[in-house]
Scaffold this motif. Sequence first.
Motif, PDB file in Angstrom:
ATOM      1  N   GLY A  95       0.815  -1.208   0.000  1.00 16.15           N
ATOM      2  CA  GLY A  95       0.000   0.000   0.000  1.00 16.15           C
ATOM      3  C   GLY A  95       0.842   1.248   0.000  1.00 16.15           C
ATOM      4  N   ARG A  96       0.231   2.318   0.464  1.00 14.40           N
ATOM      5  CA  ARG A  96       0.866   3.631   0.489  1.00 14.40           C
ATOM      6  C   ARG A  96       1.075   4.054   1.930  1.00 14.40           C
ATOM      7  N   ASN A  97       2.076   4.829   2.167  1.00 16.14           N
ATOM      8  CA  ASN A  97       2.350   5.367   3.486  1.00 16.14           C
ATOM      9  C   ASN A  97       1.734   6.757   3.567  1.00 16.14           C
ATOM     10  N   SER A  98       0.396   6.798   3.470  1.00 17.67           N
ATOM     11  CA  SER A  98      -0.303   8.080   3.423  1.00 17.67           C
ATOM     12  C   SER A  98      -1.679   7.939   4.064  1.00 17.67           C
ATOM     13  N   LEU A  99      -2.093   8.963   4.790  1.00 17.48           N
ATOM     14  CA  LEU A  99      -3.442   8.982   5.353  1.00 17.48           C
ATOM     15  C   LEU A  99      -4.460   9.569   4.389  1.00 17.48           C
ATOM     16  N   SER A 100      -4.011  10.256   3.341  1.00 14.58           N
ATOM     17  CA  SER A 100      -4.946  10.984   2.505  1.00 14.58           C
ATOM     18  C   SER A 100      -5.176  10.399   1.117  1.00 14.58           C
ATOM     19  N   GLU A 101      -4.384   9.371   0.726  1.00 19.83           N
ATOM     20  CA  GLU A 101      -4.607   8.798  -0.601  1.00 19.83           C
ATOM     21  C   GLU A 101      -4.054   7.384  -0.667  1.00 19.83           C
ATOM     22  N   GLY A 102      -4.610   6.602  -1.561  1.00 23.02           N
ATOM     23  CA  GLY A 102      -4.081   5.266  -1.805  1.00 23.02           C
ATOM     24  C   GLY A 102      -5.013   4.160  -1.369  1.00 23.02           C
ATOM     25  N   LEU A 103      -4.530   2.958  -1.546  1.00 26.09           N
ATOM     26  CA  LEU A 103      -5.264   1.752  -1.193  1.00 26.09           C
ATOM     27  C   LEU A 103      -4.274   0.786  -0.563  1.00 26.09           C
ATOM     28  N   ASP A 104      -4.472   0.488   0.704  1.00 21.67           N
ATOM     29  CA  ASP A 104      -3.647  -0.493   1.398  1.00 21.67           C
ATOM     30  C   ASP A 104      -4.336  -1.847   1.289  1.00 21.67           C
ATOM     31  N   LEU A 105      -3.548  -2.889   1.013  1.00 21.97           N
ATOM     32  CA  LEU A 105      -4.118  -4.217   0.768  1.00 21.97           C
ATOM     33  C   LEU A 105      -3.502  -5.258   1.683  1.00 21.97           C
TER      34      LEU A 105
END
Length: 181
Positions: A95-105
């Motif tokens: 996933g992404r290391n972000s609170l505002s964008e992305g999709l963690d799987l």
Amino acid sequence: MTPKQPKAELDARYSSALNPRPGAPDVTATDWAEVQRQLRVAEVFWITTVRPDGRLHVTPLIAAWHDGALHFSTGTGEQKAKNLAGNAHCALTTGRNSLSEGLDLVIEGMAERVTDPARQNEVIAAFEAQYGDHITSPEGMFHGFGDSIRNGNDLLFAVAPGTAYGFGHDGQAFSHTRYTF
């Protein structure tokens, strides 16, 4: 192998649908096709395995989505190989290391060895397509990846999802999708 199509269910307990914010009323379950697309473009994954004494072992690796399963390799003497020999349960995350964008799987399942040479070659091709020069170029970080699997220096595993989760971040709107197979 015919990939299974999961049931996707938005878990409102952990989604913005229960915690009204701008955009929250539009929160929906993430489509499985989008999850598969993200798995095909991700570069770094983390695997969690279980040691014989029950402690967890977590380490980064590369993985490739192919034919309904996430594939990874490991050296025969590495801790994850030892752990999987005694307990095939594992989880792979990306996933992404972000609170505002992305999709963690999160993909949870049982790791199964891939030993059939034809299937190994298919999976190696999937790795080459996903990671390109990192694998195919003599200067690449993982050059020799395919040969190492073919000659038995590295083990190849497949994890078909038993359960998967998608945690979406879009501004202030969050979603939590559970996929059951």
